[in-house]
Design a protein around this motif. Structure first.
Motif, PDB file in Angstrom:
ATOM      1  N   GLU A 122       0.822  -1.211   0.000  1.00 55.82           N
ATOM      2  CA  GLU A 122       0.000   0.000   0.000  1.00 55.82           C
ATOM      3  C   GLU A 122       0.855   1.260   0.000  1.00 55.82           C
ATOM      4  O   GLU A 122       0.544   2.237  -0.691  1.00 55.82           O
ATOM      5  N   LEU A 123       1.969   1.264   0.744  1.00 55.44           N
ATOM      6  CA  LEU A 123       2.820   2.453   0.804  1.00 55.44           C
ATOM      7  C   LEU A 123       3.406   2.799  -0.559  1.00 55.44           C
ATOM      8  O   LEU A 123       3.731   3.964  -0.819  1.00 55.44           O
ATOM      9  N   ALA A 124       3.544   1.815  -1.423  1.00 55.02           N
ATOM     10  CA  ALA A 124       4.079   2.068  -2.764  1.00 55.02           C
ATOM     11  C   ALA A 124       3.172   2.985  -3.575  1.00 55.02           C
ATOM     12  O   ALA A 124       3.610   3.576  -4.566  1.00 55.02           O
ATOM     13  N   THR A 125       1.926   3.145  -3.165  1.00 51.72           N
ATOM     14  CA  THR A 125       0.983   4.015  -3.886  1.00 51.72           C
ATOM     15  C   THR A 125       0.951   5.433  -3.329  1.00 51.72           C
ATOM     16  O   THR A 125       0.263   6.290  -3.888  1.00 51.72           O
ATOM     17  N   TRP A 126       1.663   5.684  -2.234  1.00 52.68           N
ATOM     18  CA  TRP A 126       1.575   6.993  -1.590  1.00 52.68           C
ATOM     19  C   TRP A 126       2.238   8.079  -2.438  1.00 52.68           C
ATOM     20  O   TRP A 126       3.367   7.900  -2.926  1.00 52.68           O
ATOM     21  N   PRO A 127       1.580   9.240  -2.582  1.00 53.10           N
ATOM     22  CA  PRO A 127       2.196  10.359  -3.303  1.00 53.10           C
ATOM     23  C   PRO A 127       3.233  11.045  -2.417  1.00 53.10           C
ATOM     24  O   PRO A 127       3.073  11.111  -1.192  1.00 53.10           O
ATOM     25  N   GLU A 128       4.259  11.565  -3.030  1.00 49.94           N
ATOM     26  CA  GLU A 128       5.300  12.256  -2.267  1.00 49.94           C
ATOM     27  C   GLU A 128       5.139  13.771  -2.381  1.00 49.94           C
ATOM     28  O   GLU A 128       4.840  14.301  -3.443  1.00 49.94           O
ATOM     29  N   GLY A 129       5.332  14.443  -1.243  1.00 51.19           N
ATOM     30  CA  GLY A 129       5.422  15.890  -1.245  1.00 51.19           C
ATOM     31  C   GLY A 129       4.125  16.652  -1.318  1.00 51.19           C
ATOM     32  O   GLY A 129       4.131  17.887  -1.419  1.00 51.19           O
ATOM     33  N   ARG A 130       2.978  15.966  -1.272  1.00 50.21           N
ATOM     34  CA  ARG A 130       1.702  16.679  -1.287  1.00 50.21           C
ATOM     35  C   ARG A 130       0.744  16.047  -0.287  1.00 50.21           C
ATOM     36  O   ARG A 130       0.816  14.851  -0.021  1.00 50.21           O
TER      37      ARG A 130
END
Length: 444
Positions: A122-130
Protein backbone atom coordinates in the motif's frame (compact mmCIF):
# COMPACT_ATOMS: atom_id res chain seq x y z
CA UNK A 1 -33.42 1.27 47.07
CA UNK A 2 -32.51 2.63 43.62
CA UNK A 3 -29.86 5.35 43.75
CA UNK A 4 -28.80 6.56 40.32
CA UNK A 5 -26.39 9.36 39.37
CA UNK A 6 -27.97 12.80 38.81
CA UNK A 7 -29.64 13.56 35.50
CA UNK A 8 -30.05 16.83 33.59
CA UNK A 9 -33.47 18.44 33.64
CA UNK A 10 -33.51 19.13 29.91
CA UNK A 11 -35.99 17.16 27.77
CA UNK A 12 -34.90 13.68 26.74
CA UNK A 13 -34.67 14.53 23.05
CA UNK A 14 -32.32 17.42 23.87
CA UNK A 15 -30.08 15.11 25.91
CA UNK A 16 -30.03 12.58 23.11
CA UNK A 17 -29.31 15.18 20.43
CA UNK A 18 -26.43 16.72 22.37
CA UNK A 19 -24.85 13.37 23.16
CA UNK A 20 -25.20 11.91 19.67
CA UNK A 21 -24.12 14.99 17.69
CA UNK A 22 -21.29 16.14 19.96
CA UNK A 23 -20.36 13.09 22.05
CA UNK A 24 -17.01 14.30 23.38
CA UNK A 25 -18.05 17.86 24.13
CA UNK A 26 -21.43 16.72 25.47
CA UNK A 27 -19.97 14.10 27.81
CA UNK A 28 -17.30 16.48 29.09
CA UNK A 29 -19.88 19.19 29.78
CA UNK A 30 -21.92 16.64 31.73
CA UNK A 31 -18.87 15.79 33.82
CA UNK A 32 -18.17 19.47 34.50
CA UNK A 33 -21.71 19.88 35.81
CA UNK A 34 -22.42 16.57 37.56
CA UNK A 35 -19.04 14.94 38.26
CA UNK A 36 -17.75 11.55 37.15
CA UNK A 37 -21.20 9.89 37.00
CA UNK A 38 -24.51 11.05 35.59
CA UNK A 39 -27.64 9.59 34.01
CA UNK A 40 -28.63 10.54 30.47
CA UNK A 41 -31.26 9.53 27.97
CA UNK A 42 -29.41 8.02 25.05
CA UNK A 43 -31.23 6.10 22.33
CA UNK A 44 -31.24 3.16 22.05
CA UNK A 45 -29.98 2.51 25.61
CA UNK A 46 -32.71 4.42 27.44
CA UNK A 47 -32.07 6.29 30.69
CA UNK A 48 -28.57 5.01 31.32
CA UNK A 49 -26.05 5.81 34.07
CA UNK A 50 -22.68 6.87 32.62
CA UNK A 51 -19.69 6.12 34.84
CA UNK A 52 -16.02 7.03 34.60
CA UNK A 53 -14.69 6.33 38.12
CA UNK A 54 -11.96 3.64 37.95
CA UNK A 55 -13.26 1.73 40.97
CA UNK A 56 -16.82 1.64 39.67
CA UNK A 57 -15.62 0.58 36.22
CA UNK A 58 -13.62 -2.24 37.78
CA UNK A 59 -16.70 -3.43 39.69
CA UNK A 60 -18.79 -3.43 36.53
CA UNK A 61 -16.21 -5.29 34.44
CA UNK A 62 -15.66 -7.88 37.16
CA UNK A 63 -19.38 -8.53 37.77
CA UNK A 64 -20.55 -12.04 36.96
CA UNK A 65 -22.60 -12.64 33.83
CA UNK A 66 -25.56 -13.44 36.09
CA UNK A 67 -25.52 -9.79 37.14
CA UNK A 68 -24.17 -7.85 34.13
CA UNK A 69 -24.15 -9.05 30.54
CA UNK A 70 -23.47 -7.70 27.07
CA UNK A 71 -24.88 -4.24 26.36
CA UNK A 72 -28.31 -4.19 24.74
CA UNK A 73 -28.63 -3.52 21.85
CA UNK A 74 -25.19 -4.33 20.44
CA UNK A 75 -23.30 -5.11 17.25
CA UNK A 76 -24.91 -8.53 17.13
CA UNK A 77 -27.88 -6.83 15.42
CA UNK A 78 -25.82 -6.45 12.24
CA UNK A 79 -23.15 -9.14 12.70
CA UNK A 80 -25.58 -11.95 13.42
CA UNK A 81 -26.88 -13.98 16.39
CA UNK A 82 -23.79 -16.19 16.39
CA UNK A 83 -21.44 -13.22 16.81
CA UNK A 84 -19.50 -12.87 20.07
CA UNK A 85 -21.24 -9.52 20.52
CA UNK A 86 -24.65 -11.23 20.62
CA UNK A 87 -23.81 -14.39 22.57
CA UNK A 88 -24.23 -14.56 26.34
CA UNK A 89 -23.23 -16.76 29.24
CA UNK A 90 -21.94 -20.26 28.49
CA UNK A 91 -22.41 -19.84 24.74
CA UNK A 92 -20.20 -16.76 24.78
CA UNK A 93 -17.50 -18.49 26.85
CA UNK A 94 -17.50 -21.55 24.56
CA UNK A 95 -17.21 -19.52 21.36
CA UNK A 96 -14.57 -17.24 22.83
CA UNK A 97 -12.49 -20.25 23.87
CA UNK A 98 -12.49 -21.50 20.27
CA UNK A 99 -11.41 -18.12 18.91
CA UNK A 100 -8.57 -17.31 21.33
CA UNK A 101 -5.75 -19.50 19.87
CA UNK A 102 -5.42 -17.77 16.45
CA UNK A 103 -4.77 -14.40 18.08
CA UNK A 104 -2.08 -15.26 20.61
CA UNK A 105 1.47 -16.60 20.86
CA UNK A 106 3.05 -18.35 17.90
CA UNK A 107 -0.06 -18.00 15.76
CA UNK A 108 -0.06 -14.23 16.21
CA UNK A 109 3.65 -13.96 15.35
CA UNK A 110 2.99 -15.79 12.08
CA UNK A 111 0.79 -12.92 10.91
CA UNK A 112 3.45 -10.20 11.33
CA UNK A 113 5.09 -10.72 7.92
CA UNK A 114 1.67 -10.74 6.30
CA UNK A 115 0.89 -7.31 7.80
CA UNK A 116 4.26 -5.91 6.71
CA UNK A 117 3.76 -7.20 3.16
CA UNK A 118 0.36 -5.52 2.91
CA UNK A 119 1.81 -2.30 4.33
CA UNK A 120 4.68 -2.20 1.84
CA UNK A 121 2.29 -2.86 -1.03
CA UNK A 122 0.00 0.00 0.00
CA UNK A 123 2.82 2.45 0.80
CA UNK A 124 4.08 2.07 -2.76
CA UNK A 125 0.98 4.01 -3.89
CA UNK A 126 1.57 6.99 -1.59
CA UNK A 127 2.20 10.36 -3.30
CA UNK A 128 5.30 12.26 -2.27
CA UNK A 129 5.42 15.89 -1.24
CA UNK A 130 1.70 16.68 -1.29
CA UNK A 131 -1.06 16.33 1.32
CA UNK A 132 -3.32 13.28 1.25
CA UNK A 133 -5.56 11.49 3.80
CA UNK A 134 -4.10 8.24 5.07
CA UNK A 135 -7.37 6.71 6.29
CA UNK A 136 -8.30 5.17 2.91
CA UNK A 137 -4.83 3.61 2.78
CA UNK A 138 -4.87 2.32 6.34
CA UNK A 139 -8.35 0.88 5.69
CA UNK A 140 -6.99 -1.07 2.72
CA UNK A 141 -4.02 -2.31 4.74
CA UNK A 142 -6.14 -3.53 7.64
CA UNK A 143 -8.81 -5.04 5.40
CA UNK A 144 -6.30 -6.96 3.29
CA UNK A 145 -4.39 -8.09 6.37
CA UNK A 146 -7.45 -9.41 8.21
CA UNK A 147 -8.79 -11.09 5.07
CA UNK A 148 -5.53 -12.96 4.57
CA UNK A 149 -5.22 -13.78 8.27
CA UNK A 150 -8.77 -15.16 8.37
CA UNK A 151 -8.94 -16.93 5.00
CA UNK A 152 -5.34 -17.57 3.98
CA UNK A 153 -4.27 -17.43 0.35
CA UNK A 154 -5.51 -14.96 -2.25
CA UNK A 155 -8.36 -15.86 -4.59
CA UNK A 156 -11.51 -14.70 -6.35
CA UNK A 157 -13.50 -14.87 -3.12
CA UNK A 158 -11.12 -12.51 -1.34
CA UNK A 159 -11.44 -10.02 -4.20
CA UNK A 160 -15.21 -10.15 -3.80
CA UNK A 161 -14.91 -9.60 -0.05
CA UNK A 162 -12.57 -6.64 -0.56
CA UNK A 163 -15.32 -5.01 -2.58
CA UNK A 164 -18.21 -6.06 -0.34
CA UNK A 165 -17.00 -5.65 3.25
CA UNK A 166 -16.30 -1.88 3.33
CA UNK A 167 -19.84 -1.23 2.09
CA UNK A 168 -21.28 -3.68 4.62
CA UNK A 169 -19.34 -2.14 7.51
CA UNK A 170 -20.36 1.40 6.56
CA UNK A 171 -24.03 0.52 6.09
CA UNK A 172 -24.15 -1.71 9.17
CA UNK A 173 -22.66 0.97 11.42
CA UNK A 174 -25.34 3.43 10.29
CA UNK A 175 -28.13 0.92 10.90
CA UNK A 176 -26.80 -0.29 14.24
CA UNK A 177 -29.19 1.58 16.48
CA UNK A 178 -32.12 2.02 14.09
CA UNK A 179 -35.29 -0.08 14.47
CA UNK A 180 -35.37 -3.28 12.42
CA UNK A 181 -38.55 -3.17 10.30
CA UNK A 182 -40.75 -6.22 9.91
CA UNK A 183 -40.89 -5.75 6.17
CA UNK A 184 -38.94 -3.21 4.18
CA UNK A 185 -38.29 -3.28 0.48
CA UNK A 186 -35.17 -4.52 -1.25
CA UNK A 187 -33.87 -0.98 -1.66
CA UNK A 188 -34.51 0.14 1.91
CA UNK A 189 -31.39 0.43 4.11
CA UNK A 190 -32.11 -2.83 5.94
CA UNK A 191 -33.06 -4.49 2.65
CA UNK A 192 -29.73 -3.49 1.11
CA UNK A 193 -27.89 -4.76 4.19
CA UNK A 194 -29.70 -8.11 4.07
CA UNK A 195 -28.82 -8.46 0.39
CA UNK A 196 -25.16 -7.74 1.14
CA UNK A 197 -25.24 -10.25 3.99
CA UNK A 198 -26.66 -12.94 1.68
CA UNK A 199 -23.83 -12.29 -0.76
CA UNK A 200 -21.31 -12.48 2.08
CA UNK A 201 -22.75 -15.81 3.29
CA UNK A 202 -22.51 -17.27 -0.21
CA UNK A 203 -18.84 -16.26 -0.51
CA UNK A 204 -18.01 -17.74 2.90
CA UNK A 205 -19.82 -20.97 1.96
CA UNK A 206 -17.55 -21.32 -1.08
CA UNK A 207 -14.44 -20.65 1.02
CA UNK A 208 -15.53 -23.23 3.61
CA UNK A 209 -16.18 -25.80 0.87
CA UNK A 210 -12.69 -25.22 -0.53
CA UNK A 211 -11.11 -25.47 2.92
CA UNK A 212 -12.91 -28.72 3.74
CA UNK A 213 -11.56 -30.23 0.50
CA UNK A 214 -8.02 -29.10 1.29
CA UNK A 215 -5.94 -32.17 2.12
CA UNK A 216 -3.39 -29.95 3.88
CA UNK A 217 -5.88 -28.10 6.03
CA UNK A 218 -4.06 -29.08 9.23
CA UNK A 219 -0.89 -27.33 7.95
CA UNK A 220 -2.60 -23.98 7.39
CA UNK A 221 -2.26 -21.06 9.84
CA UNK A 222 -5.31 -19.04 8.81
CA UNK A 223 -8.22 -18.54 11.20
CA UNK A 224 -10.76 -20.36 9.02
CA UNK A 225 -8.64 -23.52 8.97
CA UNK A 226 -8.23 -23.44 12.75
CA UNK A 227 -11.92 -22.84 13.33
CA UNK A 228 -12.93 -25.72 11.06
CA UNK A 229 -10.70 -28.05 13.08
CA UNK A 230 -11.75 -26.71 16.49
CA UNK A 231 -14.31 -28.52 18.61
CA UNK A 232 -16.46 -27.58 21.59
CA UNK A 233 -16.00 -29.51 24.82
CA UNK A 234 -18.70 -31.97 23.74
CA UNK A 235 -16.81 -32.72 20.51
CA UNK A 236 -19.17 -30.88 18.14
CA UNK A 237 -18.05 -28.42 15.46
CA UNK A 238 -19.27 -24.87 14.95
CA UNK A 239 -22.28 -24.58 12.64
CA UNK A 240 -21.84 -22.86 9.31
CA UNK A 241 -24.17 -20.05 10.35
CA UNK A 242 -22.25 -19.39 13.56
CA UNK A 243 -18.98 -19.69 11.65
CA UNK A 244 -20.12 -17.02 9.16
CA UNK A 245 -21.23 -14.72 12.01
CA UNK A 246 -17.93 -15.08 13.86
CA UNK A 247 -15.85 -14.54 10.73
CA UNK A 248 -17.84 -11.39 9.94
CA UNK A 249 -17.22 -10.22 13.52
CA UNK A 250 -13.48 -10.72 13.12
CA UNK A 251 -13.42 -9.03 9.72
CA UNK A 252 -15.48 -6.00 10.77
CA UNK A 253 -13.98 -5.50 14.24
CA UNK A 254 -10.45 -6.15 12.98
CA UNK A 255 -10.62 -3.63 10.18
CA UNK A 256 -12.36 -0.32 10.85
CA UNK A 257 -11.10 0.53 14.35
CA UNK A 258 -7.46 -0.35 13.63
CA UNK A 259 -7.47 1.66 10.40
CA UNK A 260 -8.89 4.66 12.25
CA UNK A 261 -6.31 4.41 15.04
CA UNK A 262 -3.54 4.42 12.42
CA UNK A 263 -4.99 7.61 10.93
CA UNK A 264 -5.00 9.21 14.40
CA UNK A 265 -1.37 8.13 14.87
CA UNK A 266 -0.38 10.05 11.75
CA UNK A 267 -2.45 13.05 12.85
CA UNK A 268 -0.87 13.13 16.35
CA UNK A 269 2.75 12.43 15.32
CA UNK A 270 2.80 15.19 12.70
CA UNK A 271 1.90 17.64 15.48
CA UNK A 272 4.55 16.32 17.88
CA UNK A 273 7.83 16.50 15.94
CA UNK A 274 10.01 15.61 18.94
CA UNK A 275 8.18 12.33 19.44
CA UNK A 276 8.27 11.70 15.69
CA UNK A 277 12.03 12.30 15.56
CA UNK A 278 12.68 9.95 18.48
CA UNK A 279 10.52 7.26 16.89
CA UNK A 280 12.53 7.38 13.66
CA UNK A 281 15.79 7.12 15.61
CA UNK A 282 14.37 4.15 17.49
CA UNK A 283 13.21 2.42 14.29
CA UNK A 284 16.66 2.80 12.74
CA UNK A 285 18.23 1.33 15.87
CA UNK A 286 15.85 -1.64 15.86
CA UNK A 287 13.99 -0.63 19.04
CA UNK A 288 10.29 -0.65 19.82
CA UNK A 289 9.63 0.66 23.35
CA UNK A 290 8.70 4.23 22.37
CA UNK A 291 6.67 2.96 19.43
CA UNK A 292 4.62 0.69 21.67
CA UNK A 293 4.13 3.53 24.16
CA UNK A 294 3.02 5.88 21.37
CA UNK A 295 0.41 3.38 20.21
CA UNK A 296 -0.96 3.05 23.74
CA UNK A 297 -0.99 6.83 24.14
CA UNK A 298 -2.84 7.55 20.89
CA UNK A 299 -5.52 5.05 21.91
CA UNK A 300 -5.83 6.98 25.17
CA UNK A 301 -6.07 10.51 23.74
CA UNK A 302 -8.00 9.54 20.60
CA UNK A 303 -10.13 6.47 21.46
CA UNK A 304 -12.07 5.49 18.36
CA UNK A 305 -14.97 4.03 20.35
CA UNK A 306 -16.99 6.32 22.67
CA UNK A 307 -18.54 3.88 25.10
CA UNK A 308 -18.70 0.31 26.30
CA UNK A 309 -21.13 -1.00 28.86
CA UNK A 310 -23.25 -3.75 30.35
CA UNK A 311 -26.92 -4.64 30.60
CA UNK A 312 -27.90 -5.18 34.24
CA UNK A 313 -29.67 -8.51 34.83
CA UNK A 314 -29.84 -8.23 38.61
CA UNK A 315 -29.61 -5.22 40.94
CA UNK A 316 -25.96 -4.19 41.35
CA UNK A 317 -24.08 -1.86 43.67
CA UNK A 318 -21.43 0.17 41.82
CA UNK A 319 -19.63 2.28 44.36
CA UNK A 320 -22.06 5.04 45.33
CA UNK A 321 -24.84 3.85 43.02
CA UNK A 322 -27.45 1.12 43.13
CA UNK A 323 -28.47 0.20 39.59
CA UNK A 324 -31.65 -1.83 39.16
CA UNK A 325 -32.28 -4.80 36.93
CA UNK A 326 -33.11 -3.88 33.35
CA UNK A 327 -30.90 -0.79 33.05
CA UNK A 328 -27.92 -0.35 30.78
CA UNK A 329 -24.76 1.08 32.38
CA UNK A 330 -22.41 2.94 30.05
CA UNK A 331 -18.69 3.43 30.61
CA UNK A 332 -17.31 6.59 28.98
CA UNK A 333 -13.93 5.68 27.53
CA UNK A 334 -13.18 9.29 26.73
CA UNK A 335 -13.93 10.53 30.25
CA UNK A 336 -11.72 8.08 32.10
CA UNK A 337 -8.91 8.61 29.57
CA UNK A 338 -9.34 12.37 30.14
CA UNK A 339 -9.32 12.17 33.96
CA UNK A 340 -6.34 14.08 35.46
CA UNK A 341 -6.56 11.94 38.61
CA UNK A 342 -5.85 8.88 36.46
CA UNK A 343 -3.62 10.37 33.74
CA UNK A 344 -1.88 13.62 34.78
CA UNK A 345 -2.10 16.37 32.15
CA UNK A 346 -4.49 14.09 30.23
CA UNK A 347 -4.92 16.15 27.06
CA UNK A 348 -1.19 16.17 26.32
CA UNK A 349 0.03 13.56 23.85
CA UNK A 350 2.86 12.14 25.94
CA UNK A 351 3.97 8.58 25.13
CA UNK A 352 6.63 8.77 27.87
CA UNK A 353 3.88 8.12 30.45
CA UNK A 354 3.83 4.50 29.20
CA UNK A 355 7.57 3.91 28.82
CA UNK A 356 8.60 0.90 30.88
CA UNK A 357 5.06 0.29 32.16
CA UNK A 358 1.84 -1.28 30.99
CA UNK A 359 -1.48 0.52 31.40
CA UNK A 360 -4.00 -0.58 33.99
CA UNK A 361 -6.74 -2.33 32.01
CA UNK A 362 -9.45 -0.73 34.15
CA UNK A 363 -8.07 2.76 33.41
CA UNK A 364 -7.02 2.36 29.78
CA UNK A 365 -9.96 0.73 28.03
CA UNK A 366 -9.97 1.25 24.25
CA UNK A 367 -10.69 -2.49 23.91
CA UNK A 368 -13.34 -2.61 26.62
CA UNK A 369 -12.79 -4.80 29.67
CA UNK A 370 -13.53 -7.96 31.58
CA UNK A 371 -14.83 -11.06 29.82
CA UNK A 372 -16.08 -8.81 27.01
CA UNK A 373 -12.68 -7.26 26.26
CA UNK A 374 -11.99 -7.29 22.52
CA UNK A 375 -10.72 -10.72 21.50
CA UNK A 376 -8.54 -9.20 18.78
CA UNK A 377 -6.72 -6.70 21.02
CA UNK A 378 -3.38 -8.48 20.66
CA UNK A 379 -3.78 -8.74 16.86
CA UNK A 380 -4.70 -5.04 16.62
CA UNK A 381 -1.70 -4.02 18.74
CA UNK A 382 0.63 -6.13 16.59
CA UNK A 383 -0.85 -4.65 13.43
CA UNK A 384 -0.50 -1.06 14.67
CA UNK A 385 3.11 -1.75 15.64
CA UNK A 386 4.08 -3.31 12.30
CA UNK A 387 2.36 -0.67 10.16
CA UNK A 388 3.90 2.22 12.10
CA UNK A 389 7.35 0.61 12.10
CA UNK A 390 7.23 -0.02 8.34
CA UNK A 391 5.95 3.47 7.58
CA UNK A 392 8.66 5.22 9.61
CA UNK A 393 11.32 2.93 8.16
CA UNK A 394 10.37 3.66 4.55
CA UNK A 395 9.04 7.25 4.67
CA UNK A 396 9.74 10.60 6.26
CA UNK A 397 6.53 11.95 7.74
CA UNK A 398 6.60 15.74 7.49
CA UNK A 399 5.57 17.61 10.69
CA UNK A 400 2.89 20.28 10.57
CA UNK A 401 1.71 23.30 12.55
CA UNK A 402 -1.86 22.92 11.29
CA UNK A 403 -4.65 22.85 13.92
CA UNK A 404 -5.65 19.48 15.31
CA UNK A 405 -8.10 17.56 13.14
CA UNK A 406 -11.53 17.41 14.71
CA UNK A 407 -13.36 14.22 15.64
CA UNK A 408 -15.82 12.88 13.09
CA UNK A 409 -18.20 10.00 13.73
CA UNK A 410 -18.16 7.22 11.12
CA UNK A 411 -21.00 5.35 12.81
CA UNK A 412 -19.10 3.05 15.16
CA UNK A 413 -15.65 4.66 15.08
CA UNK A 414 -14.54 8.28 15.62
CA UNK A 415 -12.03 9.31 12.97
CA UNK A 416 -9.97 12.44 12.25
CA UNK A 417 -12.27 14.71 10.25
CA UNK A 418 -9.86 15.05 7.31
CA UNK A 419 -8.79 11.40 7.36
CA UNK A 420 -5.39 11.98 8.93
CA UNK A 421 -3.67 14.28 6.43
CA UNK A 422 -0.06 13.31 5.71
CA UNK A 423 2.83 14.69 3.68
CA UNK A 424 5.60 12.17 3.08
CA UNK A 425 8.90 11.63 1.31
CA UNK A 426 10.43 8.25 0.62
CA UNK A 427 13.58 7.68 2.64
CA UNK A 428 16.82 6.91 0.83
CA UNK A 429 18.75 3.80 1.79
CA UNK A 430 22.15 4.44 3.29
CA UNK A 431 24.82 1.99 4.40
CA UNK A 432 26.25 2.42 7.87
CA UNK A 433 29.97 1.88 8.45
CA UNK A 434 30.84 -1.76 8.92
CA UNK A 435 30.99 -2.85 12.55
CA UNK A 436 33.05 -5.85 13.55
CA UNK A 437 33.31 -6.90 9.91
CA UNK A 438 29.56 -6.67 9.22
CA UNK A 439 27.72 -4.24 6.95
CA UNK A 440 24.33 -2.99 8.09
CA UNK A 441 21.70 -1.30 5.91
CA UNK A 442 19.52 1.46 7.32
CA UNK A 443 17.26 4.25 6.15
CA UNK A 444 18.35 7.87 6.30
Amino acid sequence: MTTLPPSPSSPRFVQALATLTQPHRGMRRMRERYGDAFTIHLPPFGDAPVISDPGEIRQLFQASTDVAETLEPNLGRVLGPGSLFALKGDEHRSQRKLLIPPFHGRRLAAFEQLVEDETVRELATWPEGRPFPVLPSTARITLNAILRAVFGAEGAELEELRELLPRMVTLGSRLLFLPIPQGGGRWSPWGRYRAARQKYDAIVDRLVDKAERDERLDERNDVLAMMLQSRYEDGTAMSRRDLADQLLTLLAAGHETTATTLAWLVERLRRHPNVLHDLVVEVDAGGKELREASIIEVQRVRPVIDIVGRHIKSDIQLGRWTVPKGRNVLVSIDLIHDDPAVFPNPRAFDPSRFLGTKPDLHHWIPFGGGIRRCLGAAFASMELNVVLRTTLRDFTLVPTSDPDERWRSRGVANAPAKGGIAVVHRRAIRVLPAAAGATTGARS
